[in-house]
Design a protein around this motif. Sequence first.
Motif, PDB file in Angstrom:
ATOM      1  N   LYS A 216      43.825  61.618   9.754  1.00 38.34           N
ATOM      2  CA  LYS A 216      42.391  61.346   9.790  1.00 38.34           C
ATOM      3  C   LYS A 216      41.818  61.207   8.384  1.00 38.34           C
ATOM      4  O   LYS A 216      40.977  60.344   8.120  1.00 38.34           O
ATOM      5  N   ASN A 217      42.284  62.062   7.474  1.00 41.09           N
ATOM      6  CA  ASN A 217      41.732  62.079   6.116  1.00 41.09           C
ATOM      7  C   ASN A 217      42.374  61.051   5.186  1.00 41.09           C
ATOM      8  O   ASN A 217      41.789  60.717   4.148  1.00 41.09           O
ATOM      9  N   SER A 218      43.566  60.573   5.559  1.00 35.56           N
ATOM     10  CA  SER A 218      44.279  59.608   4.707  1.00 35.56           C
ATOM     11  C   SER A 218      44.779  58.438   5.547  1.00 35.56           C
ATOM     12  O   SER A 218      45.991  58.252   5.727  1.00 35.56           O
ATOM     13  N   PRO A 219      43.871  57.628   6.085  1.00 37.86           N
ATOM     14  CA  PRO A 219      44.268  56.564   7.015  1.00 37.86           C
ATOM     15  C   PRO A 219      45.133  55.473   6.396  1.00 37.86           C
ATOM     16  O   PRO A 219      45.813  54.740   7.126  1.00 37.86           O
ATOM     17  N   ASP A 220      45.157  55.371   5.073  1.00 37.15           N
ATOM     18  CA  ASP A 220      45.932  54.315   4.431  1.00 37.15           C
ATOM     19  C   ASP A 220      47.383  54.711   4.174  1.00 37.15           C
ATOM     20  O   ASP A 220      48.208  53.861   3.829  1.00 37.15           O
ATOM     21  N   MET A 221      47.706  55.981   4.328  1.00 34.13           N
ATOM     22  CA  MET A 221      49.086  56.422   4.120  1.00 34.13           C
ATOM     23  C   MET A 221      49.952  56.020   5.295  1.00 34.13           C
ATOM     24  O   MET A 221      49.489  55.944   6.430  1.00 34.13           O
ATOM     25  N   SER A 222      51.217  55.758   5.031  1.00 36.52           N
ATOM     26  CA  SER A 222      52.146  55.385   6.093  1.00 36.52           C
ATOM     27  C   SER A 222      52.447  56.591   6.974  1.00 36.52           C
ATOM     28  O   SER A 222      52.304  57.747   6.544  1.00 36.52           O
ATOM     29  N   LEU A 223      52.890  56.333   8.212  1.00 36.33           N
ATOM     30  CA  LEU A 223      53.236  57.420   9.119  1.00 36.33           C
ATOM     31  C   LEU A 223      54.365  58.268   8.540  1.00 36.33           C
ATOM     32  O   LEU A 223      54.358  59.494   8.664  1.00 36.33           O
ATOM     33  N   THR A 224      55.334  57.605   7.896  1.00 36.51           N
ATOM     34  CA  THR A 224      56.463  58.343   7.320  1.00 36.51           C
ATOM     35  C   THR A 224      55.998  59.280   6.209  1.00 36.51           C
ATOM     36  O   THR A 224      56.384  60.456   6.163  1.00 36.51           O
ATOM     37  N   ALA A 225      55.151  58.775   5.311  1.00 31.69           N
ATOM     38  CA  ALA A 225      54.652  59.597   4.209  1.00 31.69           C
ATOM     39  C   ALA A 225      53.836  60.765   4.725  1.00 31.69           C
ATOM     40  O   ALA A 225      53.953  61.895   4.222  1.00 31.69           O
ATOM     41  N   LEU A 226      53.024  60.527   5.750  1.00 26.80           N
ATOM     42  CA  LEU A 226      52.221  61.601   6.324  1.00 26.80           C
ATOM     43  C   LEU A 226      53.102  62.642   7.005  1.00 26.80           C
ATOM     44  O   LEU A 226      52.809  63.836   6.963  1.00 26.80           O
TER      45      LEU A 226
END
Length: 273
Positions: A216-226
């Motif tokens: 929610k807070n970092s929508p531009d990050m990839s799913l893998t990175a998150l």
Amino acid sequence: MQLYPSPALAPYILHYLILEDHAVRPSRHRFFPDGHPGIAFHFGDAFLQQDFHSKAPVKHPESFIYGQVNHHFDLISGTKIGMLIVVFKPFGLSAFMKMPAKSLANQTLALAEIFPQTAGPLTDQVLGAQDHHARIEVIESFLMSQLAYNKHDIRLVTACTKMIDNACSPVPVRVLAEKLSVTERSLERAFDLHIGLSPKLYCRIARLQRYLKLRKNSPDMSLTALGYEAGYYDQAHFIKDFADLAGITPSQYDQNTNRLAVNLMQISVPSIV
């Protein structure tokens, strides 16, 4: 919409959640674990609940109580959604009950089954109140009266869940016990009594919720990175653990923005689990 409890109840209640919506037709929603038990009141159409291992859905009572859950299930709403939910902190509900939290795990019960003398009048007052703030006043008066009869020491589970929630990666139960100066068995018993999940399972659920907050807070990050940021060891482990708890993949969750809550979303795709 979220509303917050009075200071006296803030140690036990996370928030009050108001769900309201109107639809042309009934719809199916996926619910999955978030680490919080609750008490709910339907002032709209009652939901039907269907566990993944059962064929026939069961209609919710007008007011009900639910414990910690360790798996996903589906809720089928009517055309008028109206629900007020008391979302307790992981250990909060146990402060108002005389039964161990573990006995309520994966249970959705009519409020009258737990509070046979008071559930009827309470439900009538809540549903008859003129607005949400008045409903919450009625609920808080009831909860304060219950709190006076139940004395629980929640310091251990409060400290432990805070450690788990604030950790950047999963913390072994052995390490948690050492830091809290208790045995592993004492910690497990405290979780059975006050939370209803094992410390290990609570860690899994907390990690999933950590991922959702990061997303929610970092929508531009990839799913893998998150996934790595949330504490998952690798992408395969992340996807499997997410699917085990939510019944859908992270990508399916991410693509569907039609949510009533972070762990309650309308689904139009078949479950993968």
